[in-house]
Every structure is written in structure tokens, then in C-alpha cells.
Scaffold this motif. Structure first.
Motif, PDB file in Angstrom:
ATOM      1  N   ASN A 162       0.832  -1.204   0.000  1.00  0.00           N
ATOM      2  CA  ASN A 162       0.000   0.000   0.000  1.00  0.00           C
ATOM      3  C   ASN A 162       0.865   1.252   0.000  1.00  0.00           C
ATOM      4  OD1 ASN A 162      -2.401  -1.377   0.005  1.00  0.00           O
ATOM      5  ND2 ASN A 162      -2.646  -1.328   2.225  1.00  0.00           N
ATOM      6  N   ARG A 163       1.847   1.286   0.898  1.00  0.00           N
ATOM      7  CA  ARG A 163       2.729   2.452   0.974  1.00  0.00           C
ATOM      8  C   ARG A 163       3.552   2.590  -0.292  1.00  0.00           C
ATOM      9  NH1 ARG A 163       7.969   2.977   0.379  1.00  0.00           N
ATOM     10  NH2 ARG A 163       8.272   1.113   1.641  1.00  0.00           N
ATOM     11  N   THR A 164       4.021   1.474  -0.840  1.00  0.00           N
ATOM     12  CA  THR A 164       4.838   1.516  -2.047  1.00  0.00           C
ATOM     13  C   THR A 164       4.066   2.094  -3.225  1.00  0.00           C
ATOM     14  OG1 THR A 164       6.089  -0.410  -1.301  1.00  0.00           O
ATOM     15  CG2 THR A 164       6.208   0.133  -3.643  1.00  0.00           C
ATOM     16  N   VAL A 165       2.872   1.568  -3.451  1.00  0.00           N
ATOM     17  CA  VAL A 165       2.058   2.051  -4.580  1.00  0.00           C
ATOM     18  C   VAL A 165       1.697   3.516  -4.392  1.00  0.00           C
ATOM     19  CG1 VAL A 165      -0.140   1.799  -5.781  1.00  0.00           C
ATOM     20  CG2 VAL A 165       1.176  -0.234  -5.136  1.00  0.00           C
ATOM     21  N   ARG A 166       1.352   3.902  -3.142  1.00  0.00           N
ATOM     22  CA  ARG A 166       0.995   5.297  -2.888  1.00  0.00           C
ATOM     23  C   ARG A 166       2.177   6.229  -3.182  1.00  0.00           C
ATOM     24  NH1 ARG A 166      -0.194   4.738   1.932  1.00  0.00           N
ATOM     25  NH2 ARG A 166       1.686   5.560   2.921  1.00  0.00           N
ATOM     26  N   GLU A 167       3.384   5.840  -2.741  1.00  0.00           N
ATOM     27  CA  GLU A 167       4.543   6.703  -2.972  1.00  0.00           C
ATOM     28  C   GLU A 167       4.921   6.759  -4.444  1.00  0.00           C
ATOM     29  OE1 GLU A 167       7.924   6.078  -0.562  1.00  0.00           O
ATOM     30  OE2 GLU A 167       6.898   6.590   1.310  1.00  0.00           O
ATOM     31  N   TYR A 168       4.852   5.626  -5.143  1.00  0.00           N
ATOM     32  CA  TYR A 168       5.113   5.659  -6.587  1.00  0.00           C
ATOM     33  C   TYR A 168       4.140   6.612  -7.279  1.00  0.00           C
ATOM     34  CZ  TYR A 168       8.706   2.112  -7.354  1.00  0.00           C
ATOM     35  OH  TYR A 168       9.894   1.435  -7.405  1.00  0.00           O
ATOM     36  N   THR A 169       2.879   6.540  -6.868  1.00  0.00           N
ATOM     37  CA  THR A 169       1.879   7.405  -7.499  1.00  0.00           C
ATOM     38  C   THR A 169       2.149   8.871  -7.188  1.00  0.00           C
ATOM     39  OG1 THR A 169       0.211   5.659  -7.339  1.00  0.00           O
ATOM     40  CG2 THR A 169      -0.588   7.911  -7.660  1.00  0.00           C
ATOM     41  N   GLU A 170       2.391   9.185  -5.910  1.00  0.00           N
ATOM     42  CA  GLU A 170       2.554  10.579  -5.494  1.00  0.00           C
ATOM     43  C   GLU A 170       3.885  11.176  -5.937  1.00  0.00           C
ATOM     44  OE1 GLU A 170       2.025  10.360  -1.311  1.00  0.00           O
ATOM     45  OE2 GLU A 170      -0.176  10.201  -1.414  1.00  0.00           O
ATOM     46  N   LYS A 171       4.952  10.375  -5.888  1.00  0.00           N
ATOM     47  CA  LYS A 171       6.292  10.911  -6.146  1.00  0.00           C
ATOM     48  C   LYS A 171       6.737  10.778  -7.599  1.00  0.00           C
ATOM     49  CE  LYS A 171       8.111  10.235  -1.457  1.00  0.00           C
ATOM     50  NZ  LYS A 171       9.202   9.627  -0.654  1.00  0.00           N
ATOM     51  N   TYR A 191       4.472   8.897 -10.624  1.00  0.00           N
ATOM     52  CA  TYR A 191       3.488   8.866 -11.691  1.00  0.00           C
ATOM     53  C   TYR A 191       2.790  10.211 -11.890  1.00  0.00           C
ATOM     54  CZ  TYR A 191       4.098   3.818 -11.066  1.00  0.00           C
ATOM     55  OH  TYR A 191       4.617   2.568 -10.946  1.00  0.00           O
TER      56      TYR A 191
END
Length: 309
Positions: A162-171, A173
């Protein structure tokens, strides 16, 4: 003790190790104490993970790929005893688990292997096993449970998909999508400007170099000052940073150095300075120069970098 695992079809050393495990488990005095599970698979991994108390991981640094096996233990109430490599170098703290090694690379030195093997047995015999069996009047290992709760509360939210996908998206994508929109906004003018910037950086980068550096240490701060020769590049085309590598559970540190107006820099040089809190020794910090453009994602698009030596 339950042993399980698989070796790649071409990993002869791994296959031989598993053969030794299997033969070792057949010794009569170990029949009631040790089991080797054959044909290791995802279902077995799920069962084992749910029942693990301590997850032991002993790769030679830097051969730990990432450490997702240790991460999944967190949500299952297990604790980690691992080499300071991969995720555990970032996650380790004395109140959430145990660590092996000094966070540095030693190649194939058998002396280091012997030292870490002794440390492994010492931790198990003197700290981990006694703490696990230190029970209160209700049979609860209170210190162990506190360590589990701290590990789950602090690490599980951080080391999760969850944290990984959120950070990839925010930082990555979303910024990439915004940068793309900005590049095409003016029918190619921005893209042509970026192309010219990349060409100039590639052409003049070999001329960039460091001059003298000075460091002043006080109880309140560390003050760094460095001269940088940029040649034909303007100061807004680069960023000068102060960098310290992450180790022993501490994250890496990146501090932007500010260009000083005037000053005593030699002819053709620019003076950059930074003041930081003395949380780490000055010798751990190194200035570096990287290309900078507000719409370019470095180092993915332009990986140039120069270190002060």
C-alpha cells in the motif's frame, strides 16, 4: 526446527546444501526436533509465515535483493533477525528486532563470515531465546509481545505494498504526468528548450569540477563551503548538494547547497555553502554536482553526476 526451501535448477551449490539439510534432518537424535519440508511452494510459505516467531536472514551484503520475505513477517507477528542489508538496513532498530553485520561490504572474507556466525549464535542463545521464554504468571512473554507490537505498529505501515504504490503514485506517476502536460503545453517550445539544455549539459559537463572545500564544526552546526567551476554552464542549470550515504539504519541525507553572492571564490568558480545540524560526523558528507531542470527527472533522464574527491 523447520527447514524449507528450493534451489534453482542450475544452482548446484544450492541443491547440494538442500541435500545436506535433508540428510541432517534424518539423524535419529533429531527426528523429533527437526523437519525438512520438501517441494517448497507458495502454500507452504503461507503456513510457515503465519507460524514464525523469528525470521532469520543471513545473506552476504550486498546480495539481499530487497527483503520482502522479512517484510511479510511483520503483519504475521514475527520478528526479524537479519543482515544489515536491503530493507533491514533501513528498518532495523533495537526495539523491533535484531541485526547482524556492520552495514558494510566485506566481499567473500571467511573471517567476516565466522564473526557473523558467532554473533548469530550469541544473539540466539543470550538474547532471543531467553526473551522468548521469559514468561509471566499467565505464561505470556511480555517483553516479546511488546517487541512484536512495536514492530507491527512502526514497520508494517511503512514496508507494505500500500505504501509503495501510494509513494510511486505521489512521487513519480503524478509528477511525470504533470511534467508531460507542461512539455506539450506550448506546442513543443518547452520540449525544444529541454533538448537544448540536455545538449549544453552534455557538451560542457566534462569541464565542471570542484575547487577547495572547507568545513567548520561547532556544537550547534556543521558549515560547509565549496568552490565549483561550472565553465559554460550557468548556475541555474545545476544543483550542488551535500550528500551522506545511508547506513546502520539511518536514511541517506541530501542537502541543497546555496550559491553565495560575491565571496572569495577563485576566478571562474562559484561558491556554495550549507549549514546542517551535527547529527552525523562531517566526514560522512560529500558535495556533489547534478544537472538541474525543473521539468526533467534526474537521474532518469540525465544521469550525470560529479563528486568532490
Amino acid at each position: 526446527m523447520i527447514l524449507a526451501g528450493k534451489a534453482h535448477p542450475q544452482d548446484r551449490e544450492g541443491q547440494e546444501l538442500i541435500r545436506l539439510w535433508n540428510n541432517f534432518a534424518k539423524r535419529p537424535e533429531l527426528r523429533t526436533r527437526l523437519i525438512f519440508l520438501r517441494d517448497y511452494n507458495m502454500r507452504q510459505a503461507e503456513w510457515l509465515t503465519q507460524g514464525v516467531d523469528v525470521w532469520i536472514n543471513t545473506p552476504r551484503r550486498p546480495w539481499e535483493a530487497s527483503g520482502t520475505s522479512g517484510m511479510k513477517i511483520l503483519a504475521n507477528g514475527g520478528l526479524n533477525l537479519s543482515e544489515l542489508d536491503g530493507w533491514w538496513q533501513e528498518a532495523y532498530a533495537p526495539d523491533v528486532g535484531w541485526a547482524l553485520g556492520d552495514g558494510k561490504e566485506h566481499g567473500d572474507d571467511p573471517g567476516v563470515d565466522a564473526v557473523e556466525a558467532d554473533a548469530l549464535y550469541r544473539l540466539l542463545e543470550e538474547e532471543i531465546v531467553p526473551e522468548f521464554y521469559d514468561r509471566d504468571e499467565d505464561g505470556i512473554p511480555s517483553r516479546w509481545v511488546r517487541r512484536i507490537r512495536e514492530s507491527m505498529a512502526r514497520l508494517a505501515p511503512q514496508f507494505s505494498a500500500n505504501r509503495t504504490v501510494r509513494e510511486y503514485t505521489e512521487k513519480f506517476y503524478l509528477p511525470a504526468a504533470r511534467d508531460y502536460a507542461a512539455r506539450i503545453e506550448t506546442i513543443g517550445d518547452v520540449s525544444r528548450g529541454i533538448a537544448r539544455w540536455k545538449q549544453d549539459v552534455s557538451t560542457f559537463w566534462p569541464l565542471v569540477r570542484f575547487g577547495e572545500i572547507s568545513v567548520e564544526e561547532t556544537k550547534e552546526c556543521l558549515s560547509f563551503s565549496v568552490a565549483v567551476y561550472l565553465g559554460e554552464l550557468s548556475s541555474d542549470m545545476v544543483r550542488v548538494e551535500l550528500y551522506a550515504d545511508g547506513e546502520a539504519g539511518r536514511p541517506s541525507h541530501v542537502e541543497a547547497m546555496q550559491r553565495q553572492q560575491g565571496g572569495s571564490a577563485p576566478a571562474g568558480y562559484h561558491r556554495y555553502a550549507a549549514r546542517i545540524s551535527p547529527v552525523r560526523p562531517a566526514l560522512e558528507f560529500t558535495p556533489r554536482v547534478v544537472p538541474y531542470h525543473p521539468l526533467v527527472r534526474g537521474p532518469l533522464e540525465l544521469p550525470n553526476i560529479i563528486w568532490q574527491r
